[in-house]
Motif scaffolding. Structure first.
Motif, PDB file in Angstrom:
ATOM      1  N   LEU A  80       0.721  -1.060  -0.022  1.00 25.82           N
ATOM      2  CA  LEU A  80       0.106   0.047  -0.220  1.00 25.82           C
ATOM      3  C   LEU A  80       0.839   1.372  -0.189  1.00 25.82           C
ATOM      4  O   LEU A  80       0.695   2.391  -0.429  1.00 25.82           O
ATOM      5  N   VAL A  81       1.947   1.411   0.727  1.00 24.74           N
ATOM      6  CA  VAL A  81       3.031   2.472   0.666  1.00 24.74           C
ATOM      7  C   VAL A  81       3.507   2.590  -0.585  1.00 24.74           C
ATOM      8  O   VAL A  81       3.830   3.518  -1.056  1.00 24.74           O
ATOM      9  N   GLU A  82       3.862   1.401  -1.354  1.00 23.22           N
ATOM     10  CA  GLU A  82       4.359   1.600  -2.603  1.00 23.22           C
ATOM     11  C   GLU A  82       3.387   2.140  -3.569  1.00 23.22           C
ATOM     12  O   GLU A  82       3.760   2.939  -4.624  1.00 23.22           O
ATOM     13  N   LEU A 101      -4.591   9.943  -3.767  1.00 25.78           N
ATOM     14  CA  LEU A 101      -4.030  10.023  -2.530  1.00 25.78           C
ATOM     15  C   LEU A 101      -5.229   9.567  -1.247  1.00 25.78           C
ATOM     16  O   LEU A 101      -4.750   8.699  -0.515  1.00 25.78           O
ATOM     17  N   ILE A 102      -6.264  10.194  -1.559  1.00 23.37           N
ATOM     18  CA  ILE A 102      -7.321   9.765  -0.726  1.00 23.37           C
ATOM     19  C   ILE A 102      -7.759   8.463  -0.752  1.00 23.37           C
ATOM     20  O   ILE A 102      -8.075   7.483   0.204  1.00 23.37           O
ATOM     21  N   GLY A 103      -7.897   7.769  -1.962  1.00 21.69           N
ATOM     22  CA  GLY A 103      -8.225   6.538  -2.355  1.00 21.69           C
ATOM     23  C   GLY A 103      -7.337   5.557  -1.751  1.00 21.69           C
ATOM     24  O   GLY A 103      -7.474   4.705  -0.922  1.00 21.69           O
ATOM     25  N   LYS A 107      -7.614   2.888   1.434  1.00 22.20           N
ATOM     26  CA  LYS A 107      -7.362   1.408   1.141  1.00 22.20           C
ATOM     27  C   LYS A 107      -6.604   0.907   2.647  1.00 22.20           C
ATOM     28  O   LYS A 107      -6.727  -0.002   3.333  1.00 22.20           O
ATOM     29  N   VAL A 108      -5.482   1.771   3.090  1.00 22.37           N
ATOM     30  CA  VAL A 108      -4.759   1.485   4.430  1.00 22.37           C
ATOM     31  C   VAL A 108      -5.664   1.634   5.593  1.00 22.37           C
ATOM     32  O   VAL A 108      -5.686   0.636   6.324  1.00 22.37           O
ATOM     33  N   GLU A 109      -6.638   2.391   5.461  1.00 19.49           N
ATOM     34  CA  GLU A 109      -7.569   2.543   6.738  1.00 19.49           C
ATOM     35  C   GLU A 109      -8.477   1.141   6.657  1.00 19.49           C
ATOM     36  O   GLU A 109      -8.635   0.593   7.830  1.00 19.49           O
ATOM     37  N   HIS A 110      -8.834   0.783   5.644  1.00 17.45           N
ATOM     38  CA  HIS A 110      -9.469  -0.446   5.586  1.00 17.45           C
ATOM     39  C   HIS A 110      -8.920  -1.746   6.067  1.00 17.45           C
ATOM     40  O   HIS A 110      -9.263  -2.476   6.681  1.00 17.45           O
ATOM     41  N   TYR A 111      -7.293  -1.651   5.590  1.00 19.83           N
ATOM     42  CA  TYR A 111      -6.551  -2.857   6.033  1.00 19.83           C
ATOM     43  C   TYR A 111      -6.614  -2.727   7.470  1.00 19.83           C
ATOM     44  O   TYR A 111      -6.689  -3.791   8.104  1.00 19.83           O
ATOM     45  N   GLU A 141     -10.562   5.186  16.073  1.00 21.31           N
ATOM     46  CA  GLU A 141      -9.610   5.970  15.337  1.00 21.31           C
ATOM     47  C   GLU A 141      -9.721   5.909  14.024  1.00 21.31           C
ATOM     48  O   GLU A 141      -9.743   6.506  12.995  1.00 21.31           O
ATOM     49  N   GLU A 142      -9.193   4.431  13.715  1.00 17.31           N
ATOM     50  CA  GLU A 142      -8.804   3.938  12.368  1.00 17.31           C
ATOM     51  C   GLU A 142     -10.460   4.185  11.316  1.00 17.31           C
ATOM     52  O   GLU A 142     -10.598   4.609  10.201  1.00 17.31           O
ATOM     53  N   LYS A 143     -11.637   4.141  12.022  1.00 13.29           N
ATOM     54  CA  LYS A 143     -12.763   4.175  11.472  1.00 13.29           C
ATOM     55  C   LYS A 143     -12.911   5.587  11.322  1.00 13.29           C
ATOM     56  O   LYS A 143     -13.518   6.143  10.411  1.00 13.29           O
ATOM     57  N   GLY A 144     -12.582   6.525  12.140  1.00 13.92           N
ATOM     58  CA  GLY A 144     -12.693   7.948  11.928  1.00 13.92           C
ATOM     59  C   GLY A 144     -11.992   8.653  11.136  1.00 13.92           C
ATOM     60  O   GLY A 144     -12.444   9.415  10.358  1.00 13.92           O
TER      61      GLY A 144
END
Length: 168
Positions: A80-82, A101-103, A107-111, A141-144
């Motif tokens: 995801l960082v890549e 970048l938002i998208g 993806k990061v947040e969903h992971y 926090e991740e959901k937020g």
């Protein structure tokens, strides 16, 4: 990964998300600098502060449960960082890059949401009562953060990217 028990699975998952969070602490400042929207840059910067707190919570869980994390690298976060690096390199700075970048950040947040949800379920099954509130705080926090990114996209981020296309 030779996991033979639910306790070992919990340690593996905790080690994996620890690696993910550490990778994210390095990536978020780059995402903030790559953003053209001040609101998006601020969202990345404030999430960096939250992420540092989440790393501290994992440290607290390790201490509370007297665990030893495994030295592993979260391959999912590495990918995801890549992807984020590719966006920065391949998309010109502006509304379109911000939308990408938002998208990527979502993806990061969903992971992370999936990872902390799994950890919460495992902790409950294992009776790790002291760890559950810490895991749930991070999950919240991740959901937020995901909701904040959705608002940024809906409140003009994606619209500005679409307008950029029309004027090009």
């Amino acid at each position: 990964m030779a996991v033979k028990s639910i306790e070992e699975l919990f340690v593996h998952e905790l080690s994996d998300i620890y690696s993910a969070e550490k990778q994210l602490t390095k990536a978020l400042p780059k995402l903030a600098r790559a953003s053209s929207s001040p609101e998006l840059a601020q969202a990345f910067e404030s999430h960096l502060e939250e992420t540092n707190g989440q790393v501290e919570r994992i440290d607290k869980i390790v201490e509370l449960l007297d665990l030893r994390l495994k030295r592993i690298k979260c391959a999912a976060m590495e990918g995801l960082v890549e992807e984020g690096k590719e966006v920065i390199e391949e998309v010109e700075k502006g509304p379109l890059r911000d939308a990408a970048l938002i998208g990527g950040a979502q993806k990061v947040e969903h992971y992370e949401i999936a990872s902390y949800g799994t950890l919460a379920a495992l902790a409950k099954q294992l009776g790790y009562e002291d760890a559950i509130p810490l895991i749930m705080d991070t999950l919240k926090e991740e959901k937020g953060a995901d909701e904040k990114l959705t608002r940024l996209a809906e409140q003009g981020g994606n619209q500005r990217a679409a307008q950029q296309r029309k004027s090009a």
